[in-house]
Enzyme design. Structure first.
Site, short mmCIF file in Angstrom:
data_model
loop_
_atom_site.label_atom_id
_atom_site.label_comp_id
_atom_site.label_asym_id
_atom_site.label_seq_id
_atom_site.Cartn_x
_atom_site.Cartn_y
_atom_site.Cartn_z
CD GLU A 119 31.68 -27.70 -40.25
OE1 GLU A 119 32.13 -28.43 -41.28
OE2 GLU A 119 31.94 -26.32 -40.28
CE LYS A 196 34.43 -23.60 -40.19
NZ LYS A 196 33.15 -24.59 -41.59
CB CYS A 233 35.14 -28.13 -40.66
SG CYS A 233 35.50 -28.63 -42.54
#
Ligand SMILES: NC(=O)NCCC(=O)O
Length: 384
Positions: A119, A196, A233
């Site tokens: 990430e 994300k 994540c």
């Protein structure tokens, strides 16, 4: 306390358990054994010269009569930031490009078809500071920023799909920032991007200071080597996020991450692996490595003293398969490349055995969830 010196769970078990016990422990903890891949010796030599770990494993699927094996090789990269966080921005980015270039060379020697980086791989994980400059200067266009151009060259040179998670600057929409993964085809074309979906508000992960929850839904990318998705994540704590990528047809879901020991290390082996089991797909969990120190002290809102370090990023990247088997993790301390060989036919084979797609009550969940998010909803609790 997350200890930097502790190399990995696997090394610890191998060191201390008698062989017969070790086999049983591994059978229970790791599922069906993954075969060690026979990688070229020049790849190991290059990895050793470049001071990073190289491990390779293959998952087994049954040979079918009507479908050929769909064998692909994945590369997962975990790394430290090579320069201190107070080095000029362009120097840091360039150093990271050079580091990744060297690791991708080795991935190419190992026949990797799809590679994914960690990430926000072009920068230190500076969101703990809540400061804007210089960290927002690491943001780039997903379509034609320098990092995307760099990855396009890698993709073309090595005939490899590249998944490049970056801090995105969206100039088409008010110059705002996003936490984005750019997916670059092995032809070198930008296949698309994904953002994300879940932004942490936990510990020092002050990411909503910089960007908001992604607005691109759950895209799945059809590549020459299979259908892939990227759950960035913190999205790994959300089972429905994994589910939606799977519903859209993902056979492999990458989870590029940045997370620290005190917060999540005991969750790490469970979450991506559980997602592989629950969704009949492969999952690839990637975490960065080491400690990062920032020029100015910041507090963590926990009554403790201000400090300049984020905590220990524990690496431990691994791949999990739909049958619940998983590779050992890369080290907690070193940069590394994990090469895995997958037969994507395993997804349907496990689906036919366990049938979670068939037995899932999606219409019931959809109806009940639609009701539950209404402001006037009251939970259905049966009382005496
Ligand atoms: N980068 C990120 O979302 N980290 C949050 C902490 C975690 O998910 O373990």
């Amino acid at each position: 306390m997350a200890r930097a010196g502790f190399e990995s769970l696997e090394r610890c078990l191998e060191k201390h358990l008698p062989l017969a016990d070790l086999q049983e422990v591994k059978r229970i903890l790791y599922g069906k054994e993954t075969r060690k891949l026979d990688l070229p010796s020049r790849a190991f030599e290059a990895a050793s010269k470049g001071d990073f770990e190289l491990q390779g494993y293959a998952f087994q699927a049954v040979a079918e009569q009507q479908r050929r094996p769909r064998t692909v090789r994945m590369g997962l990269v975990q790394n430290r930031t090579p320069l201190p966080a107070d080095t000029p921005v362009v120097k840091q980015v360039t150093a990271l490009h050079r580091r990744i270039e060297a690791i991708v060379e080795v991935a190419a020697m190992c026949g990797v078809n799809i590679i994914c980086f960690q990430e926000a791989w072009t920068m230190p994980f500076a969101f703990c500071t809540r400061e804007k400059l210089p960290w927002t200067e690491f943001a780039e266009s997903a379509e034609d920023g320098p990092t995307t151009k760099f990855c396009q060259e890698l993709a073309r040179k090595h005939d490899m799909v590249v998944v490049s998670p970056i801090l995105e600057r969206d100039t088409e929409h008010g110059d705002i920032l996003w936490n984005t993964a750019v997916v670059i085809s092995n032809s070198g074309a930008v296949l698309g991007k994904t953002r994300k979906n879940h932004i942490p508000r936990v510990g020092d992960f002050n990411e909503s200071t910089y960007y908001m929850e992604g607005n691109l839904g759950h895209p799945v990318f059809q590549t020459q080597f299979g259908r892939i998705a990227v759950n960035i994540c913190y999205g790994r704590h959300h089972p429905l996020n994994w589910l939606m990528y799977s519903i859209n047809g993902a056979e492999v879901i990458f989870n590029p991450s940045a997370t620290i020991g005190v917060l999540s290390e005991s969750l790490w082996p469970i979450e991506a692996r559980n997602a592989a089991i629950a969704n009949h797909c492969f999952t690839c969990a990637i975490n960065r490595v080491g400690e990062e120190f920032f020029p100015n002290e910041f507090t963590s809102g926990d009554g403790k003293k201000a400090h300049r370090d984020f905590g220990y990023f524990y690496g431990s990247s691994y791949v999990a398969a739909p049958d619940g088997s998983r590779t050992p993790g890369l080290s907690r301390n070193r940069d590394g490349l994990l090469v895995t060989e997958l037969d994507l036919n395993l997804c349907r084979q496990v689906n036919d055995i366990w049938g979670f797609k068939m037995t899932g009550r999606y219409e019931m969940y959809a109806r009940e969830l639609a009701e539950a998010v209404q402001p006037n909803y009251s939970p259905k609790i049966v009382k005496e």
